[in-house]
Design an enzyme around this catalytic site. Structure first.
Site, mmCIF file in Angstrom:
data_model
loop_
_atom_site.group_PDB
_atom_site.id
_atom_site.type_symbol
_atom_site.label_atom_id
_atom_site.label_comp_id
_atom_site.label_asym_id
_atom_site.label_seq_id
_atom_site.Cartn_x
_atom_site.Cartn_y
_atom_site.Cartn_z
ATOM 1 N N CYS A 112 6.952 -16.185 -22.244
ATOM 2 C CA CYS A 112 5.850 -15.314 -21.837
ATOM 3 C C CYS A 112 6.310 -14.091 -21.041
ATOM 4 C CB CYS A 112 4.818 -16.102 -21.034
ATOM 5 S SG CYS A 112 4.097 -17.487 -21.961
ATOM 6 N N HIS A 265 0.474 -11.396 -17.103
ATOM 7 C CA HIS A 265 0.505 -12.222 -18.304
ATOM 8 C C HIS A 265 -0.763 -13.054 -18.366
ATOM 9 C CE1 HIS A 265 1.396 -15.214 -21.220
ATOM 10 N NE2 HIS A 265 1.594 -16.168 -20.333
ATOM 11 N N ASN A 295 -3.829 -17.306 -24.491
ATOM 12 C CA ASN A 295 -2.472 -16.994 -24.043
ATOM 13 C C ASN A 295 -1.641 -16.646 -25.269
ATOM 14 O OD1 ASN A 295 0.223 -17.050 -23.230
ATOM 15 N ND2 ASN A 295 -0.034 -18.804 -21.859
#
EC number: 2.3.1.180
Length: 344
Positions: A112, A265, A295
């Site tokens: 990520c 993020h 996500n």
């Protein structure tokens, strides 16, 4: 004169198939309320069978090049956890499909945090004179590595891609990336992991076979699925993103109150708000789009930026702080004054 990496184009793409929380509740033990209250997510996009990460990357890359007004780049950096193949890297194929010629191209695997890491790598190439213009892409098809029986991970992740074009420019002009704060802690690698598929698993396969070990889920080896220790990840994500963001603000010479938008993020809305709280920033200045896309790992920051521009939030002249935390574990932050760039 010091050469800076200046953002000059932004493009994004998500696959058309929308998967809602109610859709997931029909196939696993979960509910819309359970997912929303714990993550803030209401829906996500998943790629159809036959669609791979490279396909999403090509779409986003083409749009970023259009946004920049030129397909003239000499390096492609692709951040992804879900490459098309273990070997070779996906970036060269993406470059070829975009018609970029024999440019340098490589993948970055920082989960990520991958997009921030890719920005830093691209900026280094520009600063050294190795490249004049770089296409940076974050692309993921997490739906291909999720265990459909695991509600703790399958409800969180979505597929998508986001890309930017960076060019050599002046450190004082809008769009110039103002530096980076990067870090990792490999002792925590077990927090976020796909156990199988690499040399570690393959080197142990013979012994496991001899012992009769091994299991499967849905006809696939269980160790081929993504795993995450959510509670521990939450704590470390808040701590690391907040510390990294503070370090980046010091590097940029900005006070938290002077930041117009925090683009973190997009993992969990509670993480984003907790980081904002630790920075002493108003939660209302936190960009949130995970409710609509989930996500998307390395793609999340450029997707959030594009959505914030479309919503009339981020605009030219705004101070933007970006930060991410991912597997490895890794983390990273950067900042810029947003330029007059229209995403595609």
């Amino acid at each position: 004169m010091t050469r800076a990496a200046v953002l000059t184009g932004l493009g994004t793409y998500v696959p058309p198939r929308v998967v809602t929380n109610d859709d997931l509740s029909r196939t696993m033990d979960t509910t819309d309320e359970w997912i929303r209250t714990r993550t803030g997510i209401t829906r996500r996009h998943w790629a159809d069978p036959g669609t791979a990460t490279g396909d999403l990357a090509v779409e986003a890359g083409a749009r970023a090049l259009k946004s920049a007004g030129s397909a003239d780049v000499d390096l492609v950096v692709l951040a992804t956890t879900t490459p098309d193949h273990p070997c070779p890297a996906t970036a060269p194929d993406v470059a070829a499909r975009l018609g970029l010629g024999n440019v340098a191209a490589y993948d970055i695997a920082a989960v990520c945090s991958g997009f921030v890491y890719a920005l830093a790598a691209a900026a280094g190439a520009i600063a050294s004179g190795t490249a004049e213009r770089v296409l940076v892409i974050g692309a993921e098809t997490y739906s291909t590595i999720l265990d459909p029986a695991d509600r703790t991970t399958s409800v969180i992740f979505g597929d998508g891609a986001g890309a930017v074009v960076l060019r050599a420019g002046d450190p004082d002009e809008p769009g110039a990336l103002l530096g980076y704060d990067l870090g990792s802690d490999g002792s925590l690698k077990d927090l976020i992991m796909v156990p199988g598929g690499g040399s570690r698993q393959r080197s142990e396969a013979a012994g496991e076979a001899a012992d009769g070990a091994g299991s499967s889920v849905g006809g696939r080896p269980a160790d081929s699925y993504f795993t995450m220790q959510g509670k521990h990840v939450f704590r470390h994500a808040v701590t690391r993103m907040a510390a990294s963001s503070k370090a980046m603000l010091r590097r940029a010479g900005w006070e938290p109150a002077s930041v117009d938008w925090f683009v973190g993020h997009q993992a969990n809305v509670r993480i984003l708000h907790a980081v904002a709280d630790q920075l002493g920033m108003d939660r209302g200045r936190t960009v949130v789009n995970l409710d609509r896309v989930g996500n998307t790992s390395a793609a999340s920051i450029p997707l959030a930026l594009a959505d914030a521009i479309a919503a009339g939030q981020v605009g030219p002249g705004d101070r933007v702080l970006m930060s991410a935390f991912g597997g490895g574990v890794t983390w990273g932050s950067t900042a810029l004054v947003w330029p007059d760039v229209n995403p595609h």
